[in-house]
Write a protein that holds these residues in place. Structure first.
Motif, PDB file in Angstrom:
ATOM      1  N   GLN A 189       0.835  -1.192   0.000  1.00 39.49           N
ATOM      2  CA  GLN A 189       0.000   0.000   0.000  1.00 39.49           C
ATOM      3  C   GLN A 189       0.877   1.252   0.000  1.00 39.49           C
ATOM      4  OE1 GLN A 189      -2.406   0.015   3.434  1.00 39.49           O
ATOM      5  NE2 GLN A 189      -3.898   1.470   2.637  1.00 39.49           N
ATOM      6  N   ASP A 190       1.901   1.235   0.861  1.00 36.72           N
ATOM      7  CA  ASP A 190       2.787   2.399   0.953  1.00 36.72           C
ATOM      8  C   ASP A 190       3.514   2.629  -0.365  1.00 36.72           C
ATOM      9  OD1 ASP A 190       1.954   2.530   3.487  1.00 36.72           O
ATOM     10  OD2 ASP A 190       3.833   1.860   4.414  1.00 36.72           O
ATOM     11  N   VAL A 191       3.939   1.516  -0.985  1.00 35.95           N
ATOM     12  CA  VAL A 191       4.656   1.655  -2.253  1.00 35.95           C
ATOM     13  C   VAL A 191       3.724   2.208  -3.317  1.00 35.95           C
ATOM     14  CG1 VAL A 191       5.808   0.400  -4.091  1.00 35.95           C
ATOM     15  CG2 VAL A 191       6.364  -0.108  -1.715  1.00 35.95           C
ATOM     16  N   THR A 192       2.498   1.688  -3.332  1.00 37.35           N
ATOM     17  CA  THR A 192       1.517   2.205  -4.287  1.00 37.35           C
ATOM     18  C   THR A 192       1.319   3.688  -4.074  1.00 37.35           C
ATOM     19  OG1 THR A 192       0.376   0.164  -3.797  1.00 37.35           O
ATOM     20  CG2 THR A 192      -0.725   1.680  -5.285  1.00 37.35           C
ATOM     21  N   TYR A 193       1.226   4.044  -2.811  1.00 30.53           N
ATOM     22  CA  TYR A 193       1.028   5.438  -2.458  1.00 30.53           C
ATOM     23  C   TYR A 193       2.193   6.284  -2.976  1.00 30.53           C
ATOM     24  CZ  TYR A 193       0.287   9.500   0.429  1.00 30.53           C
ATOM     25  OH  TYR A 193       0.087  10.770   0.848  1.00 30.53           O
ATOM     26  N   THR A 194       3.421   5.728  -2.789  1.00 33.51           N
ATOM     27  CA  THR A 194       4.621   6.435  -3.254  1.00 33.51           C
ATOM     28  C   THR A 194       4.591   6.628  -4.760  1.00 33.51           C
ATOM     29  OG1 THR A 194       5.856   5.415  -1.470  1.00 33.51           O
ATOM     30  CG2 THR A 194       7.124   6.393  -3.238  1.00 33.51           C
ATOM     31  N   LEU A 219       8.061   7.175   5.629  1.00 35.28           N
ATOM     32  CA  LEU A 219       9.407   6.592   5.571  1.00 35.28           C
ATOM     33  C   LEU A 219       9.557   5.699   4.349  1.00 35.28           C
ATOM     34  CD1 LEU A 219      10.746   5.607   9.073  1.00 35.28           C
ATOM     35  CD2 LEU A 219      11.743   7.105   7.370  1.00 35.28           C
ATOM     36  N   THR A 220       8.510   4.889   4.098  1.00 37.35           N
ATOM     37  CA  THR A 220       8.536   4.033   2.922  1.00 37.35           C
ATOM     38  C   THR A 220       8.793   4.864   1.676  1.00 37.35           C
ATOM     39  OG1 THR A 220       6.918   2.603   3.941  1.00 37.35           O
ATOM     40  CG2 THR A 220       7.265   2.314   1.584  1.00 37.35           C
ATOM     41  N   GLU A 221       8.150   6.014   1.654  1.00 34.78           N
ATOM     42  CA  GLU A 221       8.278   6.887   0.506  1.00 34.78           C
ATOM     43  C   GLU A 221       9.741   7.274   0.291  1.00 34.78           C
ATOM     44  OE1 GLU A 221       5.236  10.222  -0.870  1.00 34.78           O
ATOM     45  OE2 GLU A 221       6.538  10.821   0.759  1.00 34.78           O
ATOM     46  N   SER A 222      10.396   7.750   1.344  1.00 31.47           N
ATOM     47  CA  SER A 222      11.776   8.203   1.148  1.00 31.47           C
ATOM     48  C   SER A 222      12.704   7.018   0.873  1.00 31.47           C
ATOM     49  CB  SER A 222      12.255   9.024   2.343  1.00 31.47           C
ATOM     50  OG  SER A 222      12.279   8.229   3.491  1.00 31.47           O
ATOM     51  N   ALA A 261      21.983   3.301   0.329  1.00 28.94           N
ATOM     52  CA  ALA A 261      20.725   3.861  -0.142  1.00 28.94           C
ATOM     53  C   ALA A 261      19.646   3.704   0.921  1.00 28.94           C
ATOM     54  CB  ALA A 261      20.310   3.181  -1.438  1.00 28.94           C
ATOM     55  N   LEU A 262      19.597   2.519   1.499  1.00 28.70           N
ATOM     56  CA  LEU A 262      18.596   2.243   2.526  1.00 28.70           C
ATOM     57  C   LEU A 262      18.781   3.188   3.706  1.00 28.70           C
ATOM     58  CD1 LEU A 262      16.635  -0.068   2.086  1.00 28.70           C
ATOM     59  CD2 LEU A 262      17.864  -1.351   3.833  1.00 28.70           C
ATOM     60  N   ALA A 263      20.044   3.304   4.143  1.00 22.52           N
ATOM     61  CA  ALA A 263      20.340   4.176   5.281  1.00 22.52           C
ATOM     62  C   ALA A 263      19.999   5.620   4.942  1.00 22.52           C
ATOM     63  CB  ALA A 263      21.803   4.051   5.672  1.00 22.52           C
ATOM     64  N   ALA A 264      20.346   6.027   3.717  1.00 24.08           N
ATOM     65  CA  ALA A 264      20.088   7.412   3.306  1.00 24.08           C
ATOM     66  C   ALA A 264      18.580   7.670   3.268  1.00 24.08           C
ATOM     67  CB  ALA A 264      20.716   7.692   1.950  1.00 24.08           C
ATOM     68  N   GLY A 265      17.828   6.688   2.774  1.00 21.98           N
ATOM     69  CA  GLY A 265      16.382   6.838   2.698  1.00 21.98           C
ATOM     70  C   GLY A 265      15.783   7.061   4.076  1.00 21.98           C
ATOM     71  N   VAL A 266      16.233   6.281   5.042  1.00 17.43           N
ATOM     72  CA  VAL A 266      15.710   6.417   6.400  1.00 17.43           C
ATOM     73  C   VAL A 266      16.149   7.757   6.992  1.00 17.43           C
ATOM     74  CG1 VAL A 266      15.818   5.490   8.726  1.00 17.43           C
ATOM     75  CG2 VAL A 266      15.607   3.940   6.779  1.00 17.43           C
ATOM     76  N   LEU A 267      17.448   8.055   6.793  1.00 22.27           N
ATOM     77  CA  LEU A 267      18.015   9.289   7.357  1.00 22.27           C
ATOM     78  C   LEU A 267      17.283  10.521   6.828  1.00 22.27           C
ATOM     79  CD1 LEU A 267      20.384  10.039   9.209  1.00 22.27           C
ATOM     80  CD2 LEU A 267      21.719  10.467   7.162  1.00 22.27           C
ATOM     81  N   PRO A 294      11.366  14.602   8.440  1.00 23.10           N
ATOM     82  CA  PRO A 294      10.087  15.046   7.866  1.00 23.10           C
ATOM     83  C   PRO A 294       8.928  14.156   8.291  1.00 23.10           C
ATOM     84  CG  PRO A 294      11.768  14.875   6.163  1.00 23.10           C
ATOM     85  CD  PRO A 294      12.368  14.347   7.401  1.00 23.10           C
ATOM     86  N   ALA A 295       9.160  12.851   8.347  1.00 22.30           N
ATOM     87  CA  ALA A 295       8.074  11.937   8.688  1.00 22.30           C
ATOM     88  C   ALA A 295       7.616  12.194  10.118  1.00 22.30           C
ATOM     89  CB  ALA A 295       8.529  10.495   8.525  1.00 22.30           C
ATOM     90  N   LEU A 296       8.570  12.383  11.021  1.00 21.05           N
ATOM     91  CA  LEU A 296       8.208  12.634  12.413  1.00 21.05           C
ATOM     92  C   LEU A 296       7.398  13.913  12.529  1.00 21.05           C
ATOM     93  CD1 LEU A 296      11.321  11.608  14.515  1.00 21.05           C
ATOM     94  CD2 LEU A 296       9.008  10.691  14.619  1.00 21.05           C
ATOM     95  N   PHE A 297       7.859  14.948  11.813  1.00 25.35           N
ATOM     96  CA  PHE A 297       7.149  16.217  11.888  1.00 25.35           C
ATOM     97  C   PHE A 297       5.743  16.097  11.317  1.00 25.35           C
ATOM     98  CE2 PHE A 297      11.020  18.359  13.002  1.00 25.35           C
ATOM     99  CZ  PHE A 297      10.529  19.362  13.808  1.00 25.35           C
ATOM    100  N   SER A 298       5.641  15.423  10.174  1.00 27.48           N
ATOM    101  CA  SER A 298       4.341  15.358   9.506  1.00 27.48           C
ATOM    102  C   SER A 298       3.367  14.513  10.292  1.00 27.48           C
ATOM    103  CB  SER A 298       4.493  14.766   8.115  1.00 27.48           C
ATOM    104  OG  SER A 298       5.531  15.408   7.451  1.00 27.48           O
TER     105      SER A 298
END
Lengths: 897, 105
Positions: free
Chosen positions: A89-94, A418-421, A470-476, A481-485
């Motif tokens: 679902q998250d990927v679809t959303y992305t 997070l999935t998005e990033s 890449a994985l680490a960068a995506g989370v970082l 932003p995810a926490l704020f949103s």
């Protein structure tokens, strides 16, 4: 589900492991209660009914255990499915959000790709230089490479890997520290003769060398100890590259013969691709050390001829310290008994990874720094992406608030963002792999050309590393932003309409920009320091010219029979080259900076001793008349050699300024005399000229005492000759013609090697070139990314404050004021970042000092331009948002509200 | 008479075609309909129910009785109906075949 009338539906409870057992128990309890009451209604008493219910049910404990097991399995599977469904679902959303804002996502992915790709590229180099043992080497943790440390006569401590053959045999057989050892040397040999001759790199290896390293031949086999004996029939194992180049990878190559140097060898095997022994440079052929040593080294059995590099395998239970103690004690004892200077040398057992030994090439240290730099670029990229995501989160505030209001959990929302990033980062990693491939090839070709790169530029390790980054960068990049949103105040957002507060999110965005600016500043300072070092190195005084000088070498000892014939051959060769158009002058010499040098002892009549120099020496060379003009070494006073300085004429010498200062300080050296080799019976050699100091083998150090003798007056081993050619134009363009002239002097000559003086010096300049190029590339990358970051923050701020700006303008503020307001905002962040970056760089760059060349780590001519560049970039990034702000239409702005 | 595993599943699914019910109701209905000739242990019945729940043939949900008891209800799913049809058809073929053999000539 339509439940029975009267039954109220319970909220569906999320299954969990602990619940399963409780549920089973309450389900069964209900069953028993119902059964018992049914039986009692049929007339049974309580006890009988209970017994009957139990009988009807069967073994309750077994059933309960079974039901619990089934339930647990079911819950686990459901949870897995739920997880995958959420992810899908998250990927679809992305994907949907990519479709909605393709430009935004493209910037984001590109930024990440550059950051991740830079890391992949640098990792490839670091992996090769610092992390892995040389290709095909199997290290069980007990392999080591020996180095020998001692303090020389001049008080300078030196650490060298090479030692003599007897030293190797003694350490291998009787030191008690090792159960196996091998040794090798890499050298150049001529393959074939005449016009088709070719220079190849040969590994002279003992039979145990490949066994200790655990390397197996790709075709055939490596040589045995029977074949590694003086006088044994010569055999050779050719490298994979040579096998492909010369034999088209023909597997029937075994048994064929090749002429290497002066000996014909039978091919018995092909080495695996990329096998380079202990180093990283290419090796074309492997030959038994004891068979070929006579050809290459001559006096190879002597205790003072250091040519072998040793690899050892420690005995079980012997740790490195103990091995070093045992080896040192044995090595010193053996040398004491033989009266050699090594009786005080320490043996060091160094790691097998080349760049981790005591003689790590400077490239390795530069590479380690580059790793840090690439990481900084990634941080900048992440900060940028975080900023862009924050800006978008602000745009989508209402949408997110609606989703929260509709009951999506905070956790799920966080997961979605997070999935998005992470998805962005993974997409970026594909582009990053392309960058890493391309960057890897570029670095190999331009910056580290001497290494053997037979492996493809993308290894599995690099791919894995890139994906991990890449994985680490995506989370970082996504987490802030995810926490704020996800922590929005729903009610407030829904009420507030489009207007919103800047608040702490603005602070975070500004801090991210400042971090980016300061990181970029640091990188550019590093780039500046390396550029300055490189420039200093390129223009450093070496004493000789490097742009218009070629040097030529050929091992002609085995095509001539006598010393006279040999001398005549070299003279003819020089004359042929001299006659070429474009050649200004030429000369013959016995030693060559970086490639060969000889120490000598001298005596001055009437003096007991000669002071010693920190640079060692004095060093001796024998040259023909035009040597100084051909090399571009100036004669400071007196004269160079003339044709009159021949056999029979009085012996003369030209000495370097450093030697004049050392031996005759404060005195006129010309006209003085000294005895070479301190032999009293020889006539005293008179100093007739003083030459400019020149580099011997240490870049940047020219002050070594050196004296030159006329070659005609000397009886030097005819094997030791170099041809020096001074060209009228660029030397590189003349390599081929000069080589041809040398090669055709005699039909049966082995390969004549001609190269520019610049290429001889190149390895000394390479680390700074590597550092300067990579720091500059990555620094520029960082600058661009940071500028985009600043731009995006300002642009967002301006769009957010449109109504405020409109009010200001409506109330009479001038457009220029609004323009300045935004510009000041951007520059303020940049100046803060630059100041911070310069501060950190000033404090930390001391660590870089040993990697720099004649450049202070606090060089103001580096810091000031960097600061200027950054502020200019910030200005540029602020211009567009500022202009847009100034153009705000007050009426439109108020209407939009 | 002992009952074969697959047959028990079929019986339960059939029971559930008339609507959701809890385990006790299923057990009681089967016992009454078969006149208790099959000697089905209630434990085996619950095992079968749970296994089919895991397999996705029956869905389960907790509800409250009017007396306020938490009770687990089962209902047949689409996959369960499929399975029931297949098994019923197979059972019919089986009994027909056996019946033909045993029929007096």
């Amino acid at each position: 589900m339509a439940l029975r009338p009267g039954v109220r539906r319970l909220f569906r409870l999320e299954g969990s492991r602990s619940r399963v057992a409780t549920d089973v128990d309450s389900e069964l309890a209900y069953h028993f209660e119902q059964t018992i009451s049914e039986l009692r209604a049929a007339g049974m008493d309580e006890a009988t009914a209970t017994r009957e219910a139990g009988r009807r049910f069967g073994d309750i404990d077994v059933v309960r255990r079974r039901l619990t097991a089934i339930g647990t399995a079911r819950v686990e599977r459901e949870r897995r499915q739920q997880w995958w469904r959420a992810l899908a679902q998250d990927v679809t959303y992305t994907v949907r959000s990519i479709r909605r804002e393709p430009a935004f996502v493209a910037v984001l992915v590109l930024t990440l790709a550059l950051g991740i790709g830079a890391n992949g590229t640098i990792f490839g180099v670091i992996d090769r230089l610092l992390l892995r043992p040389p290709a095909h080497v199997i290290d069980d943790g007990r392999l080591g490479v020996l180095h020998f440390r001692k303090i020389g006569r001049n008080g300078v401590e030196t650490t060298r890997p090479a030692r003599s053959f007897p030293d190797f045999v003694a350490l291998r057989d009787s030191s008690g520290a090792f159960d196996a050892a091998g040794a090798y040397m890499r050298t150049e040999l001529s393959l074939g003769r005449g016009a088709s001759a070719e220079r190849v790199f040969a590994g002279l290896a003992t039979a145990d060398f490949t066994k200790v390293l655990g390397v197996r031949a790709k075709v055939g086999r490596f040589f045995s100890s029977d074949e590694d004996r003086e006088g044994a029939p010569p055999v050779v194992v050719i490298g994979d590259g040579l096998w492909r180049r010369h034999y088209g990878a023909d597997s029937t190559v075994l048994g064929r013969t090749v002429l290497l140097g002066n000996t014909t060898y039978t091919i018995i095997g092909v080495a695996p691709p990329g096998f380079t022994g202990l180093g990283l440079e290419r090796v074309d052929v492997w030959v038994p050390a004891q068979v070929v040593a006579g050809d290459v080294i001559g006096t190879w059995r002597n205790r003072n001829v250091y040519w072998l590099q040793m690899v050892v395998h420690r005995r079980a239970g012997v740790d490195v310290q103990m091995a070093e103690r045992l080896a040192t004690r044995h090595h010193q004892a053996v040398n004491r008994a033989a009266g050699e200077s090594d009786s005080l040398a320490w043996v060091i057992v160094a790691p097998i990874v080349p760049a981790r030994g005591p003689q790590a090439p400077p490239q390795a240290r530069v590479a380690a720094w580059l790793g840090g730099v690439a990481f900084a670029v990634l941080l900048i990229a992440c900060a940028n992406v975080a900023n862009l995501l924050l800006a978008r989160a602000a745009r989508r505030r209402r949408e997110l608030a609606v989703r929260v209001a509709l009951g999506i959990g905070r956790g799920r929302l966080l997961g979605q963002l997070l999935t998005e990033s992470v998805v962005f980062a993974l997409v970026a990693s594909l582009a990053a792999l392309v960058i890493a491939w391309w960057g890897g090839e570029l670095m190999r070709a331009t910056l580290l050309p001497d290494l053997d790169w037979s492996e493809p530029p993308l290894s599995l390790r690099i791919v894995a590393f890139t994906l991990f980054v890449a994985l680490a960068a995506g989370v970082l990049a996504g987490v802030v932003p995810a926490l704020f949103s996800s922590r929005q105040d729903v009610a407030h957002e829904l009420r507030a309409g489009t207007r919103a507060r800047g608040g702490h999110r603005g602070l975070v965005r500004r801090s991210l920009v400042i971090v980016q600016a300061s990181l970029s500043t640091m990188l550019l300072v590093g780039a500046g320091l390396f550029l300055s070092s490189w420039r200093s190195a390129e223009s450093a005084d070496t004493g000789f010219d490097r742009d218009r000088v070629l040097i030529g070498a050929v091992d002609a000892t085995f095509v001539t029979n006598t010393r006279r014939e040999h001398a005549a051959l070299w003279d003819r060769m020089r004359e042929l080259v001299q006659a070429l158009p474009g050649v200004e002058s030429s000369a013959l010499t016995v030693t060559m900076p970086y490639l060969a040098s000889f120490g000598a002892t001298i005596a001055v009549p009437g003096r007991d001793s000669i002071p010693t120099s920190r640079a060692g020496g004095p060093y001796v060379n024998a040259v023909t008349t035009d040597y100084f003009s051909a090399m571009g070494i100036a004669i400071r006073r007196g004269r160079a050699f003339t044709p009159g300085d021949r056999v029979g004429a009085p012996p003369v010498a030209v000495i370097s300024e450093a030697m004049a200062k050392l031996v005759w300080p404060g005195d006129e050296a010309i006209g003085q005399c000294f005895r070479v080799d301190a032999v009293d019976s020889l006539p005293c050699t008179t100093v007739v000229g003083i030459a400019e100091n020149a580099v011997r083998n240490e870049f940047g150090s020219t002050d070594n005492p050196q004296f030159y003798l006329p070659l005609e007056q000397q009886q030097w081993d005819p094997g030791m000759r170099w041809l020096v050619v001074r060209t009228r134009g660029d030397a590189g363009a003349m390599i081929t013609v000069v080589r041809q002239a040398m090669q055709t002097t005699m039909a049966s000559l082995p390969y004549a090697d001609v190269r520019t003086m610049r290429s001889v010096l190149d390895p000394s300049v390479a680390p700074w070139r590597l550092g300067a190029t990579m720091f500059t590339l990555l620094g520029a990358l960082a600058l661009v990314v940071a500028a985009i970051g600043l731009y995006s923050v300002l642009a967002y701020e301006v769009s957010r404050r449109t109504s405020e700006l409109g009010v200001r303008l409506a109330l009479g503020a001038r457009r220029a004021d609004v323009y300045r307001l935004v510009l000041r905002d951007g520059l303020g962040q940049a100046v803060l970042g630059v100041a911070l970056g310069c501060g950190i760089a000033l404090a930390g760059s001391g660590a870089l000092a040993t990697l720099l060349f004649r450049t202070s780590p606090r060089e103001p001519t580096v810091y000031l331009p960097v600061a200027a560049i950054l502020i200019a970039a910030a200005m540029l990034a602020s211009l567009i948002p500022a202009r847009r702000a100034a153009r705000t239409d007050p009426v439109e702005a108020m209407k939009a509200e | 008479m002992e009952i074969i595993q697959g047959t028990l599943d079929t019986l339960i699914l059939k029971t559930l075609t008339w609507g959701p019910r809890h385990g006790y109701a299923v057990a009681r209905w089967i016992r009454e309909t078969t006149l208790d000739e099959l000697h089905i242990e209630d434990g085996a019945l619950y095992t079968s129910l749970h296994r089919m729940e895991k397999r996705g043939w029956v869905g389960a949900e907790w509800g409250l009785t009017p007396e306020g008891r938490r009770v687990k209800f089962y209902e047949i799913t689409a996959a369960g109906r499929h399975a029931l049809e297949a098994q019923a058809a197979q059972w019919a073929r089986y009994t027909r075949a056996v019946g033909r053999v045993l029929q007096p000539a």
